[in-house]
Design a protein around this motif. Structure first.
Motif, PDB file in Angstrom:
ATOM      1  N   PHE A  15      86.315  50.758  72.518  1.00  0.00           N
ATOM      2  CA  PHE A  15      86.027  51.926  71.664  1.00  0.00           C
ATOM      3  C   PHE A  15      84.557  51.921  71.239  1.00  0.00           C
ATOM      4  O   PHE A  15      83.891  52.960  71.229  1.00  0.00           O
ATOM      5  CB  PHE A  15      86.895  51.944  70.394  1.00  0.00           C
ATOM      6  CG  PHE A  15      88.385  51.932  70.644  1.00  0.00           C
ATOM      7  CD1 PHE A  15      88.915  52.440  71.813  1.00  0.00           C
ATOM      8  CD2 PHE A  15      89.258  51.413  69.691  1.00  0.00           C
ATOM      9  CE1 PHE A  15      90.287  52.436  72.042  1.00  0.00           C
ATOM     10  CE2 PHE A  15      90.624  51.399  69.912  1.00  0.00           C
ATOM     11  CZ  PHE A  15      91.141  51.908  71.086  1.00  0.00           C
ATOM     12  N   ALA A  16      84.062  50.733  70.894  1.00  0.00           N
ATOM     13  CA  ALA A  16      82.670  50.644  70.439  1.00  0.00           C
ATOM     14  C   ALA A  16      81.717  50.955  71.597  1.00  0.00           C
ATOM     15  O   ALA A  16      80.682  51.610  71.405  1.00  0.00           O
ATOM     16  CB  ALA A  16      82.402  49.241  69.876  1.00  0.00           C
ATOM     17  N   SER A  17      82.067  50.535  72.817  1.00  0.00           N
ATOM     18  CA  SER A  17      81.208  50.819  73.974  1.00  0.00           C
ATOM     19  C   SER A  17      81.153  52.314  74.257  1.00  0.00           C
ATOM     20  O   SER A  17      80.090  52.842  74.589  1.00  0.00           O
ATOM     21  CB  SER A  17      81.736  50.110  75.217  1.00  0.00           C
ATOM     22  OG  SER A  17      81.792  48.730  74.995  1.00  0.00           O
ATOM     23  N   VAL A  18      82.298  52.992  74.144  1.00  0.00           N
ATOM     24  CA  VAL A  18      82.293  54.444  74.364  1.00  0.00           C
ATOM     25  C   VAL A  18      81.390  55.104  73.316  1.00  0.00           C
ATOM     26  O   VAL A  18      80.587  55.988  73.638  1.00  0.00           O
ATOM     27  CB  VAL A  18      83.731  55.034  74.306  1.00  0.00           C
ATOM     28  CG1 VAL A  18      83.697  56.567  74.371  1.00  0.00           C
ATOM     29  CG2 VAL A  18      84.582  54.483  75.453  1.00  0.00           C
ATOM     30  N   GLU A  19      81.461  54.647  72.085  1.00  0.00           N
ATOM     31  CA  GLU A  19      80.604  55.213  71.025  1.00  0.00           C
ATOM     32  C   GLU A  19      79.130  54.969  71.341  1.00  0.00           C
ATOM     33  O   GLU A  19      78.288  55.846  71.141  1.00  0.00           O
ATOM     34  CB  GLU A  19      80.955  54.607  69.658  1.00  0.00           C
ATOM     35  CG  GLU A  19      82.358  54.956  69.151  1.00  0.00           C
ATOM     36  CD  GLU A  19      82.568  56.446  68.892  1.00  0.00           C
ATOM     37  OE1 GLU A  19      81.563  57.181  68.774  1.00  0.00           O
ATOM     38  OE2 GLU A  19      83.733  56.873  68.816  1.00  0.00           O
ATOM     39  N   GLN A  20      78.817  53.776  71.848  1.00  0.00           N
ATOM     40  CA  GLN A  20      77.418  53.470  72.184  1.00  0.00           C
ATOM     41  C   GLN A  20      76.944  54.296  73.370  1.00  0.00           C
ATOM     42  O   GLN A  20      75.780  54.672  73.444  1.00  0.00           O
ATOM     43  CB  GLN A  20      77.255  51.971  72.464  1.00  0.00           C
ATOM     44  CG  GLN A  20      77.343  51.148  71.179  1.00  0.00           C
ATOM     45  CD  GLN A  20      77.275  49.659  71.432  1.00  0.00           C
ATOM     46  OE1 GLN A  20      77.882  49.168  72.385  1.00  0.00           O
ATOM     47  NE2 GLN A  20      76.570  48.928  70.580  1.00  0.00           N
ATOM     48  N   HIS A  21      77.862  54.607  74.284  1.00  0.00           N
ATOM     49  CA  HIS A  21      77.513  55.484  75.402  1.00  0.00           C
ATOM     50  C   HIS A  21      77.226  56.896  74.883  1.00  0.00           C
ATOM     51  O   HIS A  21      76.238  57.520  75.267  1.00  0.00           O
ATOM     52  CB  HIS A  21      78.653  55.500  76.415  1.00  0.00           C
ATOM     53  CG  HIS A  21      78.625  56.679  77.333  1.00  0.00           C
ATOM     54  ND1 HIS A  21      77.709  56.798  78.353  1.00  0.00           N
ATOM     55  CD2 HIS A  21      79.379  57.811  77.363  1.00  0.00           C
ATOM     56  CE1 HIS A  21      77.911  57.951  78.974  1.00  0.00           C
ATOM     57  NE2 HIS A  21      78.912  58.580  78.385  1.00  0.00           N
ATOM     58  N   LEU A  26      73.151  54.108  68.792  1.00  0.00           N
ATOM     59  CA  LEU A  26      74.017  52.966  68.459  1.00  0.00           C
ATOM     60  C   LEU A  26      73.873  51.825  69.467  1.00  0.00           C
ATOM     61  O   LEU A  26      74.383  50.731  69.243  1.00  0.00           O
ATOM     62  CB  LEU A  26      75.484  53.405  68.426  1.00  0.00           C
ATOM     63  CG  LEU A  26      75.871  54.483  67.400  1.00  0.00           C
ATOM     64  CD1 LEU A  26      77.335  54.886  67.598  1.00  0.00           C
ATOM     65  CD2 LEU A  26      75.644  53.985  65.978  1.00  0.00           C
ATOM     66  N   ARG A  27      73.170  52.072  70.579  1.00  0.00           N
ATOM     67  CA  ARG A  27      73.113  51.072  71.652  1.00  0.00           C
ATOM     68  C   ARG A  27      72.352  49.827  71.221  1.00  0.00           C
ATOM     69  O   ARG A  27      71.316  49.915  70.587  1.00  0.00           O
ATOM     70  CB  ARG A  27      72.473  51.680  72.899  1.00  0.00           C
ATOM     71  CG  ARG A  27      73.358  52.767  73.465  1.00  0.00           C
ATOM     72  CD  ARG A  27      72.724  53.444  74.646  1.00  0.00           C
ATOM     73  NE  ARG A  27      73.515  54.619  75.014  1.00  0.00           N
ATOM     74  CZ  ARG A  27      73.108  55.569  75.844  1.00  0.00           C
ATOM     75  NH1 ARG A  27      71.904  55.467  76.408  1.00  0.00           N
ATOM     76  NH2 ARG A  27      73.877  56.593  76.109  1.00  0.00           N
TER      77      ARG A  27
END
Ligand SMILES: [Mg+2]
Length: 407
Positions: A15-21, A26-27
């Protein structure tokens, strides 16, 4: 035995990776994904940068801020996670078919027999990694494991996280397995670990030295034999658990037929069902309430919700369904609860909308232990007060639940 039989793919802090994408700001930064913006809520996912500060699923927002003052919180967007799930599915399937989707961020692929050489498997892993980076996002990464069965492939996928891969070679299988804790193994939950300790098994190495019959005895069910075969690298078919259900009903004694008492009996039946649910280490996502009135009328209603095994959530569901019944003043003759769509609790990704509630879990675990040690009267829901004796609680916690529970 085919050495490279299964490929297991598990996305990293999904979930956090999708948000960073989705949000370049956020990356590379500590991010906590929360179900809603509130100091009292808990993270349902944490980026790897946040994990470096010790923040994980279940960490309270206020606590996470204390551990990492710069952390940013984002509210979960379930639709996006589902959308990217479909995208990564496509990217993987362009290279090899997916056999099973285990959760929103985990899939397994049975590899064709043509994958007989390690370089061939390594090429596949690199191709999948590249295809996901190109077709989905370079920010949404996964870890992969390859082994002779799904159990070991899954364990291998966790071995080199994040963005890593591990291939189990037959000759190194035992060394690899021994490099884990008992709780790392799928199928060894908190209850099972405690049971293993009672039998003097404290390490994975000790577990692998047990015979098939010993594990059958320790587990008290076919799951023990399955664990033995899984550790040996044998590829067994799954046991289907999703269609099973677990329920209890009770024909009410005449003095318990007024609705207020019938309601208490239902809570007692639910307690019995929930204790069994947790003893079996499964979760449920559907609850059926069935009623038969004294006048012969029957009524049943079902509620669906995110997978859980927590008493307080299921009590709440029972109360909500109870309020929907027709003829609220009519006396009842028979009441029943049924928990449906059971799944092994080790394989579920925390639901987005159910906050992990560690305090409640601790209360549930404490109640289970008290009932296990001191018997059914030692602890019960307040909502069942006065009707404890109406429902028999034949649960053998000191033995091996599975077999006893089937009876
Ligand atoms: Mg994952």
């Amino acid at each position: 035995m085919q050495e490279f039989q299964w490929l297991f793919i598990d996305f990293d802090s999904y979930f956090a990776s999708v948000e960073q994408h989705l949000n370049p700001d956020l990356r590379g930064k500590p991010v906590g994904v929360v179900p809603m913006m509130a100091e009292t809520t808990s993270c349902i996912a944490a980026s790897y940068e946040a994990k470096a500060y010790g923040i994980k699923t279940g960490t309270r927002v206020a606590e996470a801020r204390r551990m990492c003052p710069g952390i940013q919180f984002v509210e979960a967007v379930h639709q996006a996670y589902v959308q990217y799930h479909h995208l990564f599915h496509e990217a993987i399937e362009e290279l090899t078919p997916i056999t099973q989707t285990l959760s929103i961020d985990e899939v397994s692929c049975k590899l064709p027999a043509s994958y007989a050489e390690q370089w061939h498997v390594e090429n596949l892993i690199e191709s999948i990694r590249l295809n996901i980076a190109q077709k989905v996002s370079p920010w949404i990464t996964c870890s992969m494991g390859v082994g002779p069965n799904k159990f070991l492939a899954k364990l291998a996928s966790k071995y080199q996280k994040p963005n890593g891969a591990y291939i189990i070679r037959t000759a190194a299988r035992l060394t690899f397995i021994h490099d884990h804790k008992l709780s790392d193994l799928n199928g060894v939950g908190r209850n099972m670990e405690a049971r293993l300790r009672k039998y003097g098994i404290y390490s994975v190495e000790q577990l692998t030295q047990c015979t098939e019959d010993t594990l059958q005895m320790v587990w008290g069910s076919v799951h023990g034999r399955r664990m033995w075969h899984a550790l040996q690298g044998h590829d067994l078919e799954d046991i289907k658990t999703h269609s099973s259900s677990l329920g209890h009903s009770n024909v009410l004694a005449p003095h318990l037929r007024i609705p207020a008492h019938a309601h208490k009996v239902l809570h007692r039946l639910l307690q019995k069902a929930v204790l069994r649910l947790r003893a079996k280490e499964v979760v449920t996502s559907r609850f059926q309430l069935s009623l038969r009135y004294e006048n012969g009328l029957r009524w049943a209603q079902e509620a669906r919700f995110d997978e859980t095994n927590q008493s307080h959530i299921l009590r709440h569901v029972l109360n909500e369904l109870w309020l929907l019944r027709p003829h609220p003043q009519e006396p009842l003759k028979k009441v029943g609860v049924n928990l449906v769509a059971l799944r092994e609790s080790d394989n579920y990704t925390l639901s987005l909308f159910t906050q992990p509630d560690q305090k409640r879990e601790a209360v549930d675990a404490a109640v289970d232990e008290i009932v296990g040690k001191f018997g059914k009267e030692a602890a019960y829901f307040g909502s069942a007060c006065g009707v404890q004796k109406a429902v028999q609680m034949r649960i053998a916690f000191n033995h091996i639940p599975d077999v006893m529970l089937e009876e």
